[in-house]
Every structure is written in structure tokens, then in C-alpha cells.
Design a protein around this motif. Structure first.
Motif, PDB file in Angstrom:
ATOM      1  N   SER A 130      40.129  40.546  47.421  1.00  0.00           N
ATOM      2  CA  SER A 130      41.034  41.390  46.654  1.00  0.00           C
ATOM      3  C   SER A 130      41.618  40.688  45.427  1.00  0.00           C
ATOM      4  N   VAL A 131      41.687  39.350  45.469  1.00  0.00           N
ATOM      5  CA  VAL A 131      42.229  38.626  44.315  1.00  0.00           C
ATOM      6  C   VAL A 131      41.136  38.107  43.386  1.00  0.00           C
ATOM      7  N   GLY A 132      39.884  38.457  43.678  1.00  0.00           N
ATOM      8  CA  GLY A 132      38.784  38.099  42.795  1.00  0.00           C
ATOM      9  C   GLY A 132      38.073  36.809  43.120  1.00  0.00           C
ATOM     10  N   GLN A 133      38.482  36.118  44.188  1.00  0.00           N
ATOM     11  CA  GLN A 133      37.786  34.907  44.639  1.00  0.00           C
ATOM     12  C   GLN A 133      36.552  35.317  45.445  1.00  0.00           C
ATOM     13  N   SER A 134      35.428  34.721  45.146  1.00  0.00           N
ATOM     14  CA  SER A 134      34.220  35.032  45.900  1.00  0.00           C
ATOM     15  C   SER A 134      34.164  34.223  47.184  1.00  0.00           C
ATOM     16  N   VAL A 135      33.656  34.874  48.238  1.00  0.00           N
ATOM     17  CA  VAL A 135      33.556  34.252  49.548  1.00  0.00           C
ATOM     18  C   VAL A 135      32.215  34.609  50.170  1.00  0.00           C
ATOM     19  N   GLU A 136      31.806  33.801  51.123  1.00  0.00           N
ATOM     20  CA  GLU A 136      30.700  34.170  52.006  1.00  0.00           C
ATOM     21  C   GLU A 136      31.271  34.350  53.403  1.00  0.00           C
ATOM     22  N   GLU A 137      30.981  35.493  53.997  1.00  0.00           N
ATOM     23  CA  GLU A 137      31.468  35.764  55.346  1.00  0.00           C
ATOM     24  C   GLU A 137      30.417  35.349  56.363  1.00  0.00           C
ATOM     25  N   THR A 138      30.885  34.743  57.432  1.00  0.00           N
ATOM     26  CA  THR A 138      30.007  34.301  58.503  1.00  0.00           C
ATOM     27  C   THR A 138      29.864  35.410  59.554  1.00  0.00           C
ATOM     28  N   GLY A 139      28.632  35.763  59.901  1.00  0.00           N
ATOM     29  CA  GLY A 139      28.397  36.789  60.918  1.00  0.00           C
ATOM     30  C   GLY A 139      28.584  36.226  62.314  1.00  0.00           C
ATOM     31  N   PRO A 140      28.487  37.066  63.360  1.00  0.00           N
ATOM     32  CA  PRO A 140      28.158  38.495  63.287  1.00  0.00           C
ATOM     33  C   PRO A 140      29.270  39.300  62.621  1.00  0.00           C
ATOM     34  N   GLY A 147      35.430  38.935  59.048  1.00  0.00           N
ATOM     35  CA  GLY A 147      35.429  37.736  59.870  1.00  0.00           C
ATOM     36  C   GLY A 147      35.809  36.512  59.066  1.00  0.00           C
ATOM     37  N   GLU A 148      35.403  35.365  59.554  1.00  0.00           N
ATOM     38  CA  GLU A 148      35.720  34.110  58.876  1.00  0.00           C
ATOM     39  C   GLU A 148      34.972  34.022  57.551  1.00  0.00           C
ATOM     40  N   THR A 149      35.669  33.606  56.507  1.00  0.00           N
ATOM     41  CA  THR A 149      35.046  33.499  55.192  1.00  0.00           C
ATOM     42  C   THR A 149      35.205  32.089  54.634  1.00  0.00           C
ATOM     43  N   THR A 150      34.247  31.725  53.785  1.00  0.00           N
ATOM     44  CA  THR A 150      34.277  30.444  53.080  1.00  0.00           C
ATOM     45  C   THR A 150      34.361  30.709  51.586  1.00  0.00           C
ATOM     46  N   PRO A 151      35.368  30.179  50.894  1.00  0.00           N
ATOM     47  CA  PRO A 151      35.446  30.367  49.443  1.00  0.00           C
ATOM     48  C   PRO A 151      34.235  29.743  48.756  1.00  0.00           C
ATOM     49  N   LEU A 152      33.740  30.416  47.732  1.00  0.00           N
ATOM     50  CA  LEU A 152      32.577  29.928  47.005  1.00  0.00           C
ATOM     51  C   LEU A 152      32.996  29.284  45.687  1.00  0.00           C
ATOM     52  N   HIS A 153      32.335  28.186  45.366  1.00  0.00           N
ATOM     53  CA  HIS A 153      32.572  27.492  44.096  1.00  0.00           C
ATOM     54  C   HIS A 153      31.224  27.000  43.578  1.00  0.00           C
ATOM     55  N   HIS A 222      26.559  39.365  39.704  1.00  0.00           N
ATOM     56  CA  HIS A 222      27.334  38.847  38.580  1.00  0.00           C
ATOM     57  C   HIS A 222      28.800  38.727  38.975  1.00  0.00           C
ATOM     58  N   ALA A 223      29.334  39.744  39.657  1.00  0.00           N
ATOM     59  CA  ALA A 223      30.731  39.690  40.104  1.00  0.00           C
ATOM     60  C   ALA A 223      30.955  38.524  41.059  1.00  0.00           C
ATOM     61  N   VAL A 224      30.018  38.324  41.986  1.00  0.00           N
ATOM     62  CA  VAL A 224      30.137  37.212  42.934  1.00  0.00           C
ATOM     63  C   VAL A 224      30.109  35.879  42.191  1.00  0.00           C
ATOM     64  N   LEU A 225      29.220  35.755  41.221  1.00  0.00           N
ATOM     65  CA  LEU A 225      29.149  34.507  40.459  1.00  0.00           C
ATOM     66  C   LEU A 225      30.412  34.294  39.627  1.00  0.00           C
ATOM     67  N   ASN A 226      30.912  35.354  39.006  1.00  0.00           N
ATOM     68  CA  ASN A 226      32.175  35.243  38.261  1.00  0.00           C
ATOM     69  C   ASN A 226      33.294  34.713  39.155  1.00  0.00           C
ATOM     70  N   GLY A 227      33.383  35.272  40.361  1.00  0.00           N
ATOM     71  CA  GLY A 227      34.454  34.904  41.278  1.00  0.00           C
ATOM     72  C   GLY A 227      34.314  33.524  41.877  1.00  0.00           C
ATOM     73  N   ALA A 228      33.148  32.884  41.631  1.00  0.00           N
ATOM     74  CA  ALA A 228      32.930  31.505  42.081  1.00  0.00           C
ATOM     75  C   ALA A 228      33.010  30.519  40.926  1.00  0.00           C
ATOM     76  N   GLY A 229      33.361  31.021  39.730  1.00  0.00           N
ATOM     77  CA  GLY A 229      33.516  30.142  38.580  1.00  0.00           C
ATOM     78  C   GLY A 229      32.309  30.038  37.682  1.00  0.00           C
ATOM     79  N   GLY A 230      31.284  30.872  37.919  1.00  0.00           N
ATOM     80  CA  GLY A 230      30.076  30.817  37.111  1.00  0.00           C
ATOM     81  C   GLY A 230      30.097  31.786  35.950  1.00  0.00           C
ATOM     82  N   HIS A 231      29.019  31.766  35.171  1.00  0.00           N
ATOM     83  CA  HIS A 231      28.915  32.608  33.991  1.00  0.00           C
ATOM     84  C   HIS A 231      27.525  33.235  33.908  1.00  0.00           C
ATOM     85  N   VAL A 232      27.468  34.375  33.229  1.00  0.00           N
ATOM     86  CA  VAL A 232      26.190  35.015  32.893  1.00  0.00           C
ATOM     87  C   VAL A 232      26.233  35.359  31.410  1.00  0.00           C
ATOM     88  N   VAL A 233      25.240  34.878  30.664  1.00  0.00           N
ATOM     89  CA  VAL A 233      25.202  35.122  29.218  1.00  0.00           C
ATOM     90  C   VAL A 233      23.842  35.681  28.813  1.00  0.00           C
TER      91      VAL A 233
END
Length: 265
Positions: A130-140, A147-153, A222-233
Motif C-alpha cells: 500500500s505504501v509502494g514498496q515492492s515485496v515478494e510473498e512466500t507461499g502457500p 502471508g509473510e513478505t520480503t521487501p525487494l531491493h 514496471h510497478a514492481v521494479l519501481n517499488g524496488a528502486g529500479g528504473h525503466v527507460v
């Protein structure tokens, strides 16, 4: 836009669509048709699109919706819109290679600000919270509760030993020639929008795309990459890749972690 509600809804719809896609993927046979541009479309694309579209229209009736599988949505002119590729990587799906994804994103003023990329065959899900930080959620995965999430960078690239990811189904000589301008430690191939996610997780530093894509192919990644600090040009002038273009077609582009010494094409 209430981002908390948005993220809850798109996460759930991606999981529901993924379940439907996997039912078809694991069946003995499924129909494959050709669209007007000769690209393949399956009953999984259509079923996932119907499910996601109905869910988004119910939850956000005031927000414009653009989706690959509904041609009448491709003429929408809006600054803020939801954009969907219900099954990105149809060729991967048809060939049962697993590198296909469900993609749902929100674009605001030309920028993908929130998105989810779910790879049901691989059990990997990436999204912006919700705050724009990208995460990967661990299944199931539970559709009703995250569930549990890991912030992406993104990585801190070493320009003398870059990790590069490229398309699995659309690799060509022009792409190889461009990659050859860099000092590459290792290369990997991936299908669909997973390539953006590999840059977002730091598993790759650079993803050049010298081929045709549409905005629904790229917005969620692109949104996921933006939220992890990346760029698309854009490939041609290295300006930010914008959305809401006429016809929703993308130019060639480069997705990367800051610190990569970008080369001219």
C-alpha cells in the motif's frame, strides 16, 4: 485511490486467476487460437480475463480498465487506469514451460504506481504494497490474507560483472549485440514479466528489450521494479518509459538497477 484496498483486491484476483489458469494448464488438452496479429490466445487467457475484469469493475467502477483481451478497451483515453494482462507469456503456457504470469497494475499520470505479478506455475508472487514498496510473498498463498513478505531491493551493480536477463521467446541478434556492449558475468533467460521481477529482486542488474511489447505486458512488472528502486527507460533516448500512449504500444526499453552504466544502442 485507496491503495490498501487496491492491493488487497489485485492480490486476490491474481491468485484466483492463477488457480483458474492452472486448472487449464494441468488439463489433458486446451484450445489454442490465433488473434488478428497471429499471437496465440487460449481459454486460460479468456477465463482469467473474465475473472479479473469482473472483479476490478466491481471494486473500482469509477476507474478506467484496459485489458489485453478486450479490444474495445484499447481506445480508452484516461490519465488514471487499471491495466491487465491476464496471462502474459502465452507461448510459455502453450509449451508448458511455466514462465507465465498474471499481471494487474494501476497507472497514474503515465506511471505504473501499484502492481502484482503472479507466476502460478512457479509459486512466486511479487507486488507493491500500500505504501509502494515492492515485496515478494512466500507461499502457500491465502486469497483472503497476505502471508509473510520480503521487501525487494535492486542490486548494487558491478559494471565489470553484470547479471543480465533477456527474453526466452523473443531473443534476437539485435538484443545480443546490445548486451555485448557490457561486461557480463552471467546471463539468464526468463519468460513474461518475470524479467522485471528478477531485476527487482537483485537476481539481475539489466533487462534490455529490443522488441515489440504492449503496456499491459509491462505495467505490473514496471510497478514492481519501481517499488524496488529500479528504473525503466526508453531505448532510444533513455527517458522514463511512460504509459497511456496511443494504442498502448511500447518502444524498445531498458529495465535496470541504478548504477548500471547504460550504453547507447
Amino acid at each position: 485511490m485507496n491503495y490498501e484496498t487496491l492491493v488487497t483486491v489485485i492480490r486476490r484476483l491474481a491468485l484466483e486467476a492463477g488457480d483458474r489458469i492452472m486448472e487449464i494448464y494441468n488439463s489433458d488438452d486446451f484450445e489454442v487460437k490465433s488473434k488478428s496479429d497471429q499471437s496465440p490466445v487460449t481459454e486460460a487467457d479468456e477465463a482469467a480475463d473474465a475473472l479479473i475484469s469482473a472483479g476490478l469493475r466491481d471494486a473500482f467502477p469509477e476507474v478506467a480498465l484496459v485489458t489485453e483481451e478486450q479490444a474495445d478497451s484499447h481506445d480508452i483515453d484516461a490519465m488514471t487506469f487499471l491495466i491487465v494482462d491476464p496471462l502474459d507469456g502465452t507461448k510459455e503456457f502453450v509449451n508448458r514451460r511455466g514462465d507465465f504470469t498474471v499481471n494487474i497494475a494501476l497507472v497514474e499520470d503515465g506511471v505504473p504506481t501499484r502492481g502484482v505479478v503472479y507466476a502460478p506455475a512457479k509459486g512466486r508472487m511479487f507486488y507493491t504494497n500500500s505504501v509502494g514498496q515492492s515485496v515478494e510473498e512466500t507461499g502457500p498463498f491465502d486469497k483472503d490474507a497476505a502471508g509473510e513478505t520480503t521487501p525487494l531491493h535492486v542490486s548494487k551493480p558491478d559494471n565489470s560483472a553484470l547479471m543480465v536477463v533477456a527474453s526466452k521467446s523473443h531473443r534476437d541478434q539485435a538484443t545480443d549485440d546490445y548486451i555485448g556492449k557490457y561486461e557480463v558475468k552471467d546471463m539468464t533467460s526468463a519468460g513474461s514479466s518475470l524479467k522485471f521481477c528478477l531485476v527487482a529482486t537483485g537476481e539481475a542488474d539489466l533487462y534490455p528489450r529490443l522488441g515489440r511489447t504492449m503496456e499491459w505486458d509491462t505495467a505490473a512488472g514496471h510497478a514492481v521494479l519501481n517499488g524496488a528502486g529500479g528504473h525503466v527507460v526508453r531505448f532510444d533516448d533513455l527517458t522514463p518509459l511512460a504509459y497511456g500512449k496511443a494504442g498502448y504500444a511500447n518502444p524498445f526499453f531498458i529495465a535496470y538497477a541504478p548504477g548500471v552504466d547504460l550504453k547507447e544502442g
